[in-house]
Design a protein around this motif. Structure first.
Motif, PDB file in Angstrom:
ATOM      1  N   TYR A 269      -4.493  -2.416  -0.629  1.00 26.32           N
ATOM      2  CA  TYR A 269      -4.140  -3.554   0.151  1.00 26.32           C
ATOM      3  C   TYR A 269      -5.265  -3.407   1.311  1.00 26.32           C
ATOM      4  CZ  TYR A 269      -0.276  -5.363  -2.634  1.00 26.32           C
ATOM      5  OH  TYR A 269       0.485  -5.541  -3.480  1.00 26.32           O
ATOM      6  N   GLY A 270      -5.847  -4.651   1.675  1.00 26.79           N
ATOM      7  CA  GLY A 270      -6.621  -4.749   3.018  1.00 26.79           C
ATOM      8  C   GLY A 270      -6.599  -6.250   3.645  1.00 26.79           C
ATOM      9  N   GLN A 324      -8.482  -4.111  13.250  1.00 27.47           N
ATOM     10  CA  GLN A 324      -7.266  -3.463  13.669  1.00 27.47           C
ATOM     11  C   GLN A 324      -6.428  -3.203  12.275  1.00 27.47           C
ATOM     12  OE1 GLN A 324      -5.822  -5.866  16.558  1.00 27.47           O
ATOM     13  NE2 GLN A 324      -7.303  -5.017  18.484  1.00 27.47           N
ATOM     14  N   VAL A 325      -6.275  -4.073  11.579  1.00 31.92           N
ATOM     15  CA  VAL A 325      -5.424  -3.951  10.426  1.00 31.92           C
ATOM     16  C   VAL A 325      -6.168  -2.971   9.549  1.00 31.92           C
ATOM     17  CG1 VAL A 325      -4.229  -5.169   8.431  1.00 31.92           C
ATOM     18  CG2 VAL A 325      -4.429  -6.456  10.761  1.00 31.92           C
ATOM     19  N   ALA A 326      -7.268  -3.082   9.318  1.00 33.76           N
ATOM     20  CA  ALA A 326      -7.900  -1.947   8.434  1.00 33.76           C
ATOM     21  C   ALA A 326      -7.685  -0.460   8.900  1.00 33.76           C
ATOM     22  CB  ALA A 326      -9.436  -2.405   8.434  1.00 33.76           C
ATOM     23  N   ASP A 327      -7.857  -0.463  10.311  1.00 33.56           N
ATOM     24  CA  ASP A 327      -7.484   0.860  10.664  1.00 33.56           C
ATOM     25  C   ASP A 327      -6.086   1.459  10.417  1.00 33.56           C
ATOM     26  OD1 ASP A 327      -9.967   1.417  11.660  1.00 33.56           O
ATOM     27  OD2 ASP A 327      -9.646   0.846  13.748  1.00 33.56           O
ATOM     28  N   VAL A 328      -5.241   0.501  10.646  1.00 29.11           N
ATOM     29  CA  VAL A 328      -3.772   0.860  10.493  1.00 29.11           C
ATOM     30  C   VAL A 328      -3.411   1.199   8.809  1.00 29.11           C
ATOM     31  CG1 VAL A 328      -1.380  -0.132  10.229  1.00 29.11           C
ATOM     32  CG2 VAL A 328      -2.825  -0.482  12.304  1.00 29.11           C
ATOM     33  N   LEU A 329      -4.204   0.341   7.931  1.00 31.50           N
ATOM     34  CA  LEU A 329      -3.799   0.597   6.508  1.00 31.50           C
ATOM     35  C   LEU A 329      -4.631   1.723   6.080  1.00 31.50           C
ATOM     36  CD1 LEU A 329      -4.143  -3.072   5.270  1.00 31.50           C
ATOM     37  CD2 LEU A 329      -2.020  -1.533   4.911  1.00 31.50           C
ATOM     38  N   HIS A 332      -3.332   5.150   6.010  1.00 33.66           N
ATOM     39  CA  HIS A 332      -2.122   5.551   4.975  1.00 33.66           C
ATOM     40  C   HIS A 332      -2.830   6.378   3.712  1.00 33.66           C
ATOM     41  CE1 HIS A 332       0.061   2.740   7.227  1.00 33.66           C
ATOM     42  NE2 HIS A 332       1.111   3.404   6.736  1.00 33.66           N
ATOM     43  N   GLY A 333      -4.370   6.221   3.749  1.00 36.00           N
ATOM     44  CA  GLY A 333      -5.091   6.941   2.593  1.00 36.00           C
ATOM     45  C   GLY A 333      -4.303   6.596   1.243  1.00 36.00           C
ATOM     46  N   HIS A 338      -0.722   0.962   1.392  1.00 34.69           N
ATOM     47  CA  HIS A 338      -2.486   0.930   1.394  1.00 34.69           C
ATOM     48  C   HIS A 338      -2.877   0.880   0.068  1.00 34.69           C
ATOM     49  CE1 HIS A 338      -6.539   0.621   2.358  1.00 34.69           C
ATOM     50  NE2 HIS A 338      -6.702   2.128   2.380  1.00 34.69           N
ATOM     51  N   ARG A 339      -2.495   1.932  -0.534  1.00 34.81           N
ATOM     52  CA  ARG A 339      -2.980   1.855  -2.083  1.00 34.81           C
ATOM     53  C   ARG A 339      -1.854   1.094  -2.828  1.00 34.81           C
ATOM     54  NH1 ARG A 339      -0.985   6.298  -5.688  1.00 34.81           N
ATOM     55  NH2 ARG A 339       0.527   4.588  -6.203  1.00 34.81           N
ATOM     56  N   LEU A 340      -2.309   0.535  -3.830  1.00 32.74           N
ATOM     57  CA  LEU A 340      -1.542  -0.366  -4.628  1.00 32.74           C
ATOM     58  C   LEU A 340      -0.377   0.305  -5.258  1.00 32.74           C
ATOM     59  CD1 LEU A 340      -3.921  -3.164  -6.659  1.00 32.74           C
ATOM     60  CD2 LEU A 340      -2.743  -3.316  -4.228  1.00 32.74           C
TER      61      LEU A 340
END
Ligand code: 13P
Ligand code: 13P
Ligand code: MG
Ligand code: MG
Ligand code: MG
Length: 364
Positions: A269-270, A324-329, A332-333, A338-340
């Motif tokens: 997710y991004g 910013q949202v990209a950084d937060v997600l 989570h690696g 983040h990962r589906l």
């Protein structure tokens, strides 16, 4: 005398990796389409790219799903693939899932959004193109554009829009469709379109006069190929003004970076970041996912444009928030959300890992 607008796109090779398109591919496509315009098949065309996807924007009088038009697009992608192979571009011919054209590009890999219209005296049209995501990514913005009065003032104050819009929603798993009349069917519709991986908005129609307002591409590459072959990277065409939302109302949903599936290996997710074409080059972790929009005024089928609609400082906050949202997600690696979820990943080593560990699982 009806006019057809066709947007047909495919990833026929990335430069570098999956981040962009090599200018030679745009040149080759332009040569092919110029010849088709000269012999009268096309009225006009514009070739562009969003990320690693080659975009053919065509106007003609052949109607939707026309064999000659689809063959022209297919042949253009095949010619481009030859060049992509020469240059060893990444994933040359990636989205061409079959070796031969069979009458229609639908189900063969390319994405298609087409509408047949009666051209208005002034016909503003917006072509949206996304990279590193899939068909359902348009659900939320389409909903906001055509059903949310906090986005589209015209739903409240424009006489031609006050009756609302009709949404055609496809269940891409069960291969069936349904019409929702909004506002009265709004809550029922949200039950479905909130799961964009399965239910996608294909068409939107004006309820004032029944005319088509928007069309999106709904092809799902992984469903077609049965395995991961890249993301679907969808397109959509939206008409603006008069009985439709104003240009600015059509663009307004992209003020916020909606979280959608796609990004790295189609398995994360991004945020969807609204960018001008020159910034539609997803490179950080192969993303974040992008949306670009070209605007045209259509004049007797001619494409007067393009205007690069997100090339506006008013979308800078949207891009900043997307980062910013990209950084937060990203932090989570390999963890959800983040990962589906396992079942939804386009890409997985799960079967191999399970096999390797077969003897090591013990009963609890
Ligand atoms: P103009 O007065 O600039 O034509 O604007 C009309 C409008 O509807 C803007 O959304
Ligand atoms: P594309 O569908 O844009 O080729 O993306 C593939 C991918 O795996 C990106 O990491
Ligand atoms: Mg690619
Ligand atoms: Mg792509
Ligand atoms: Mg793709």
């Amino acid at each position: 005398n009806k006019l057809t607008i066709s947007v047909i796109k495919a990833d026929i090779g990335g430069w570098v990796g999956h981040s962009a398109i090599h200018p030679r591919l745009v040149e080759v496509a332009t040569e092919e389409l110029s010849a088709a315009r000269k012999r009268g098949l096309l009225i006009d065309f514009h070739v562009t790219a969003c990320g690693d996807d080659l975009q053919l924007i065509l106007t003609h009088r052949q109607g939707v799903d026309n064999e000659q038009i689809h063959k022209l697009a297919w042949d253009t992608f095949v010619k481009g693939t030859a060049v992509a192979k020469e240059l060893h571009l990444y994933g040359a011919g990636q989205d061409l899932l079959s070796d031969a054209f069979s009458g229609n590009v639908r189900g063969q890999g390319p994405g298609v959004a087409e509408m047949e219209i009666v051209e208005r005296t002034s016909e503003p049209v917006l072509v949206f193109m996304a990279d590193k995501t899939s068909a359902g990514a348009w659900n939320l913005p389409l909903f906001k554009m055509f059903a949310d009065p906090f986005t589209t003032a015209g739903l409240v104050i424009a006489p031609g829009m006050h009756q609302g819009f009709r949404f055609e929603v496809h269940d891409i798993r069960e291969h069936k469709k349904i019409l929702f009349d909004c506002p009265e069917d709004l809550y029922d519709m949200l039950m479905f379109i909130g799961t964009p991986g399965r239910f996608t908005i294909k068409h939107v129609f004006s309820r004032a006069d029944g005319t088509i307002a928007a069309v999106s591409s709904t092809e799902r590459l992984s469903l077609l190929a049965g395995k991961y072959v890249g993301k679907d990277d969808p397109v959509m065409v939206v008409r603006a003004q008069q009985n439709f939302p104003a240009v600015g109302e059509v663009l307004e949903p992209f003020r916020y970076p909606w979280i959608i599936e796609g990004w790295m290996r189609g398995s994360h997710y991004g945020p969807l970041m609204a960018v001008p074409i020159k910034q539609a080059t997803p490179s950080r972790f192969d993303g974040p996912p992008r949306v670009a929009c070209l605007g045209f005024q259509i004049a007797d089928g001619r494409l007067i444009g393009p205007r690069d609609m997100f090339d506006d400082p008013a979308f800078e906050e949207a891009r900043r928030e997307a980062n910013q949202v990209a950084d937060v997600l990203r932090r989570h690696g390999p963890f959800e959300p983040h990962r589906l979820p396992l079942e939804e990943m386009e890409y997985t080593t799960l079967p191999q890992v399970m096999k390797k560990l077969e003897g090591r699982w013990e009963k609890l």
